[in-house]
Design a protein around this motif. Structure first.
Motif, PDB file in Angstrom:
ATOM      1  N   ALA A  45       0.831  -1.205   0.000  1.00  0.00           N
ATOM      2  CA  ALA A  45       0.000   0.000   0.000  1.00  0.00           C
ATOM      3  C   ALA A  45       0.867   1.257   0.000  1.00  0.00           C
ATOM      4  O   ALA A  45       0.539   2.248  -0.669  1.00  0.00           O
ATOM      5  CB  ALA A  45      -0.931  -0.013   1.209  1.00  0.00           C
ATOM      6  N   ALA A  46       1.982   1.227   0.729  1.00  0.00           N
ATOM      7  CA  ALA A  46       2.889   2.377   0.743  1.00  0.00           C
ATOM      8  C   ALA A  46       3.500   2.610  -0.633  1.00  0.00           C
ATOM      9  O   ALA A  46       3.718   3.765  -1.044  1.00  0.00           O
ATOM     10  CB  ALA A  46       3.981   2.172   1.785  1.00  0.00           C
ATOM     11  N   ASN A  47       3.773   1.545  -1.355  1.00  0.00           N
ATOM     12  CA  ASN A  47       4.284   1.692  -2.725  1.00  0.00           C
ATOM     13  C   ASN A  47       3.249   2.337  -3.631  1.00  0.00           C
ATOM     14  O   ASN A  47       3.598   3.136  -4.498  1.00  0.00           O
ATOM     15  CB  ASN A  47       4.704   0.339  -3.284  1.00  0.00           C
ATOM     16  CG  ASN A  47       5.963  -0.179  -2.650  1.00  0.00           C
ATOM     17  OD1 ASN A  47       6.742   0.569  -2.085  1.00  0.00           O
ATOM     18  ND2 ASN A  47       6.165  -1.489  -2.715  1.00  0.00           N
ATOM     19  N   PHE A  48       1.975   1.994  -3.457  1.00  0.00           N
ATOM     20  CA  PHE A  48       0.918   2.646  -4.236  1.00  0.00           C
ATOM     21  C   PHE A  48       0.860   4.135  -3.939  1.00  0.00           C
ATOM     22  O   PHE A  48       0.659   4.959  -4.831  1.00  0.00           O
ATOM     23  CB  PHE A  48      -0.445   2.014  -3.960  1.00  0.00           C
ATOM     24  CG  PHE A  48      -0.634   0.659  -4.603  1.00  0.00           C
ATOM     25  CD1 PHE A  48      -0.134   0.378  -5.856  1.00  0.00           C
ATOM     26  CD2 PHE A  48      -1.335  -0.327  -3.946  1.00  0.00           C
ATOM     27  CE1 PHE A  48      -0.316  -0.862  -6.440  1.00  0.00           C
ATOM     28  CE2 PHE A  48      -1.521  -1.571  -4.519  1.00  0.00           C
ATOM     29  CZ  PHE A  48      -1.010  -1.841  -5.764  1.00  0.00           C
ATOM     30  N   VAL A  49       1.035   4.507  -2.676  1.00  0.00           N
ATOM     31  CA  VAL A  49       1.031   5.926  -2.309  1.00  0.00           C
ATOM     32  C   VAL A  49       2.235   6.630  -2.922  1.00  0.00           C
ATOM     33  O   VAL A  49       2.117   7.745  -3.449  1.00  0.00           O
ATOM     34  CB  VAL A  49       1.008   6.087  -0.771  1.00  0.00           C
ATOM     35  CG1 VAL A  49       1.229   7.525  -0.373  1.00  0.00           C
ATOM     36  CG2 VAL A  49      -0.299   5.580  -0.204  1.00  0.00           C
ATOM     37  N   GLU A  52       1.691   7.350  -6.359  1.00  0.00           N
ATOM     38  CA  GLU A  52       0.473   8.147  -6.503  1.00  0.00           C
ATOM     39  C   GLU A  52      -0.595   7.414  -7.319  1.00  0.00           C
ATOM     40  O   GLU A  52      -1.317   8.004  -8.112  1.00  0.00           O
ATOM     41  CB  GLU A  52       0.787   9.509  -7.114  1.00  0.00           C
ATOM     42  CG  GLU A  52       1.685  10.344  -6.244  1.00  0.00           C
ATOM     43  CD  GLU A  52       1.987  11.697  -6.827  1.00  0.00           C
ATOM     44  OE1 GLU A  52       1.498  12.006  -7.937  1.00  0.00           O
ATOM     45  OE2 GLU A  52       2.734  12.451  -6.191  1.00  0.00           O
ATOM     46  N   ASP A  53      -0.683   6.112  -7.100  1.00  0.00           N
ATOM     47  CA  ASP A  53      -1.706   5.286  -7.740  1.00  0.00           C
ATOM     48  C   ASP A  53      -2.870   5.130  -6.759  1.00  0.00           C
ATOM     49  O   ASP A  53      -3.083   4.081  -6.167  1.00  0.00           O
ATOM     50  CB  ASP A  53      -1.120   3.932  -8.117  1.00  0.00           C
ATOM     51  CG  ASP A  53      -2.048   3.127  -9.008  1.00  0.00           C
ATOM     52  OD1 ASP A  53      -3.140   3.626  -9.341  1.00  0.00           O
ATOM     53  OD2 ASP A  53      -1.679   1.992  -9.351  1.00  0.00           O
ATOM     54  N   PHE A  54      -3.613   6.211  -6.607  1.00  0.00           N
ATOM     55  CA  PHE A  54      -4.662   6.233  -5.595  1.00  0.00           C
ATOM     56  C   PHE A  54      -5.879   5.395  -5.981  1.00  0.00           C
ATOM     57  O   PHE A  54      -6.614   4.945  -5.118  1.00  0.00           O
ATOM     58  CB  PHE A  54      -5.067   7.669  -5.292  1.00  0.00           C
ATOM     59  CG  PHE A  54      -3.952   8.457  -4.691  1.00  0.00           C
ATOM     60  CD1 PHE A  54      -3.453   8.147  -3.443  1.00  0.00           C
ATOM     61  CD2 PHE A  54      -3.355   9.496  -5.398  1.00  0.00           C
ATOM     62  CE1 PHE A  54      -2.407   8.859  -2.889  1.00  0.00           C
ATOM     63  CE2 PHE A  54      -2.311  10.207  -4.847  1.00  0.00           C
ATOM     64  CZ  PHE A  54      -1.835   9.890  -3.597  1.00  0.00           C
TER      65      PHE A  54
END
Length: 87
Positions: A45-49, A52-54
């Motif tokens: 989830a931190a990698n998605f943040v 910026e893949d919200f």
């Protein structure tokens, strides 16, 4: 990665009940892999943040956080069964 860690935790959880390890190492390993699964999911989830893949974050996190809570609770309960079976 968190899927693999979760499957390994389940394998050790089942082995803990089936083999009835006298020293409790299998239960410890199962709970450790459960904790690593949760950490790996939140790293994902931190990698998605960071990327910026919200949309992916909004899609995955609400459902999987509930599933991880349930799986962690079940892992604790099932590993405690082996403690009560020894007595």
């Amino acid at each position: 990665m968190w899927i693999i860690l979760g499957l390994v935790a389940i394998v050790f959880m089942v082995l803990n009940i089936v083999i009835r390890n006298q020293h409790g190492w299998l239960g410890y390993i199962s709970l450790a892999f459960t904790a690593l699964t949760v950490c790996a999911f939140y790293q994902n989830a931190a990698n998605f943040v960071a990327q910026e893949d919200f949309s992916a974050l909004m899609d995955i996190v609400p459902t999987m956080s509930k599933i991880l809570w349930v799986c962690t609770f079940i892992s604790i309960v099932i590993n405690s069964i082996s403690l009560f079976k020894r007595k």
